[in-house]
Design an enzyme around this catalytic site. Structure first.
Site, PDB file in Angstrom:
ATOM      1  N   CYS A  62      13.304   3.575   0.732  1.00 37.28           N
ATOM      2  CA  CYS A  62      11.934   3.875  -0.110  1.00 37.28           C
ATOM      3  C   CYS A  62      11.374   4.602   1.275  1.00 37.28           C
ATOM      4  O   CYS A  62      11.606   4.117   2.337  1.00 37.28           O
ATOM      5  CB  CYS A  62      11.349   2.216   0.570  1.00 37.28           C
ATOM      6  SG  CYS A  62       9.352   2.344  -0.070  1.00 37.28           S
ATOM      7  N   CYS A  64       7.893   4.474   1.431  1.00 30.79           N
ATOM      8  CA  CYS A  64       6.094   4.026   2.055  1.00 30.79           C
ATOM      9  C   CYS A  64       6.011   4.277   3.411  1.00 30.79           C
ATOM     10  O   CYS A  64       6.844   3.727   3.662  1.00 30.79           O
ATOM     11  CB  CYS A  64       6.094   3.557   0.468  1.00 30.79           C
ATOM     12  SG  CYS A  64       6.110   1.241   1.731  1.00 30.79           S
ATOM     13  N   CYS A  67       7.715  -0.375   4.623  1.00 23.73           N
ATOM     14  CA  CYS A  67       8.302  -0.518   5.183  1.00 23.73           C
ATOM     15  C   CYS A  67       8.988  -0.142   6.479  1.00 23.73           C
ATOM     16  O   CYS A  67       8.762   0.712   6.652  1.00 23.73           O
ATOM     17  CB  CYS A  67       9.850   0.036   3.778  1.00 23.73           C
ATOM     18  SG  CYS A  67       9.215  -1.242   2.133  1.00 23.73           S
TER      19      CYS A  67
HETATM   20  N1  LIG Z   1       2.091   5.417  -0.320  1.00 25.18           N
HETATM   21  C1  LIG Z   1       2.194   4.268  -0.556  1.00 25.18           C
HETATM   22  C2  LIG Z   1       2.677   3.473  -1.049  1.00 25.18           C
HETATM   23  C3  LIG Z   1       2.585   1.929  -0.313  1.00 25.18           C
HETATM   24  C4  LIG Z   1       3.821   1.325  -1.212  1.00 25.18           C
HETATM   25  O1  LIG Z   1       3.341   0.168  -2.145  1.00 25.18           O
HETATM   26  N2  LIG Z   1       4.842   0.685  -0.970  1.00 25.18           N
HETATM   27  C5  LIG Z   1       5.060  -0.280  -2.201  1.00 25.18           C
HETATM   28  C6  LIG Z   1       6.815  -0.225  -1.448  1.00 25.18           C
HETATM   29  S1  LIG Z   1       8.003  -1.499  -1.775  1.00 25.18           S
HETATM   30  C7  LIG Z   1       9.396  -1.283  -1.694  1.00 25.18           C
HETATM   31  O2  LIG Z   1      10.188   0.141  -2.338  1.00 25.18           O
HETATM   32  C8  LIG Z   1       4.495  -1.275  -2.161  1.00 25.18           C
HETATM   33  O3  LIG Z   1       5.392  -2.584  -3.086  1.00 25.18           O
HETATM   34  N3  LIG Z   1       3.838  -2.155  -1.871  1.00 25.18           N
HETATM   35  C9  LIG Z   1       3.683  -3.670  -1.567  1.00 25.18           C
HETATM   36  C10 LIG Z   1       2.808  -3.648  -0.831  1.00 25.18           C
HETATM   37  O4  LIG Z   1       3.397  -3.606   0.528  1.00 25.18           O
HETATM   38  O5  LIG Z   1       2.880  -4.610  -0.152  1.00 25.18           O
HETATM   39  C11 LIG Z   1       2.115   4.239   1.514  1.00 25.18           C
HETATM   40  O6  LIG Z   1       2.925   4.693   1.888  1.00 25.18           O
HETATM   41  O7  LIG Z   1       1.732   3.616   2.131  1.00 25.18           O
END
Ligand SMILES: N[C@@H](CCC(=O)N[C@@H](CSCO)C(=O)NCC(=O)O)C(=O)O
Length: 208
Positions: A62, A64, A67
């Site tokens: 991931c 993002c 994480c």
């Molecule tokens: N562009 C954003 C994306 C953040 C995002 O939506 N992250 C996902 C990751 S899940 C694991 O793969 C998500 O569902 N997040 C929900 C949360 O974090 O609560 C960025 O990079 O921040």
């Protein structure tokens, strides 16, 4: 597993799998009968230990920004397990909630910063009942291997040069990890179907 400086890795990206994630090019050692194992934070003394009584599902990389990523890695490695399979067995008092407003309630060790568990608490979310875990925190062999890369474009939000994205996506494909800019189609379908069922149950007239 090598450790390296994240900033240096970002600027010196040359497509090596260790920069994508330290485990990305390791042997895929899933065992069909694997029943789980123990996650351990990075503290030398009094580590947080979490017992997982299930095989991981939907393991993926991931990109993002939310994480947890090991030092120098562009991606986290993250999977889900049923929440009733997750038990914090030692040093639970060291865990703190990272962001109470997030959909995934991530709990990190206050001392080393490693995320141990991410719990979906909202009953209206498609992933309710699942916990997110990082299988690389376990020394046990047999976890399901990552099978795709999610939120790939999100690495640009963290400073990765956009002009290197085609190269990065080629590298992910070479590792057998299809790159997506959200979750995989299977998981997006689960979320969407859940939303459809919820909207119908709330009396909304929706049709494809
Ligand atoms: N562009 C954003 C994306 C953040 C995002 O939506 N992250 C996902 C990751 S899940 C694991 O793969 C998500 O569902 N997040 C929900 C949360 O974090 O609560 C960025 O990079 O921040």
């Amino acid at each position: 597993m090598g450790r390296y400086d994240r900033e240096t890795a970002l600027h010196a990206f040359d497509g090596q799998s260790r920069v994508i994630h330290p485990c990305a090019a390791q042997a895929k050692d899933d065992k069909p009968d694997f029943q789980g194992g123990t996650l351990r934070c990075h503290c030398h003394d009094s580590p947080v230990l979490v017992q997982i009584n299930a095989q991981s599902q939907h393991n993926h990389l991931c990109g993002c920004s939310r994480c947890w990523k090991s030092d120098g890695a562009l991606f986290s490695q993250i999977a889900v397990v049923p929440r009733n399979a997750v038990h914090v067995v030692e040093n639970a008092d060291k865990l703190g909630l990272v962001d109470p407003a997030a959909v995934i309630q991530r709990y990190a060790c206050r001392d080393c910063g490693v995320h141990l568990v991410g719990r979906v608490e909202s009953k209206s979310h498609g992933f309710y009942g699942l916990d997110f875990i990082h299988t690389e925190l376990s020394a046990d062999i047999g976890w399901s291997a990552p099978s795709f890369a999610a939120y790939v474009s999100s690495v640009v939000e963290a400073g990765f040069p956009p002009e290197q994205m085609p190269h990065l996506r080629r590298q992910l494909r070479a590792l057998g990890l299809e790159p997506y800019d959200c979750l995989s189609p299977d998981l997006m379908d689960v979320i969407s179907h859940h939303a459809y069922v919820r909207r119908r149950s709330e009396g909304e007239r929706v049709s494809a």
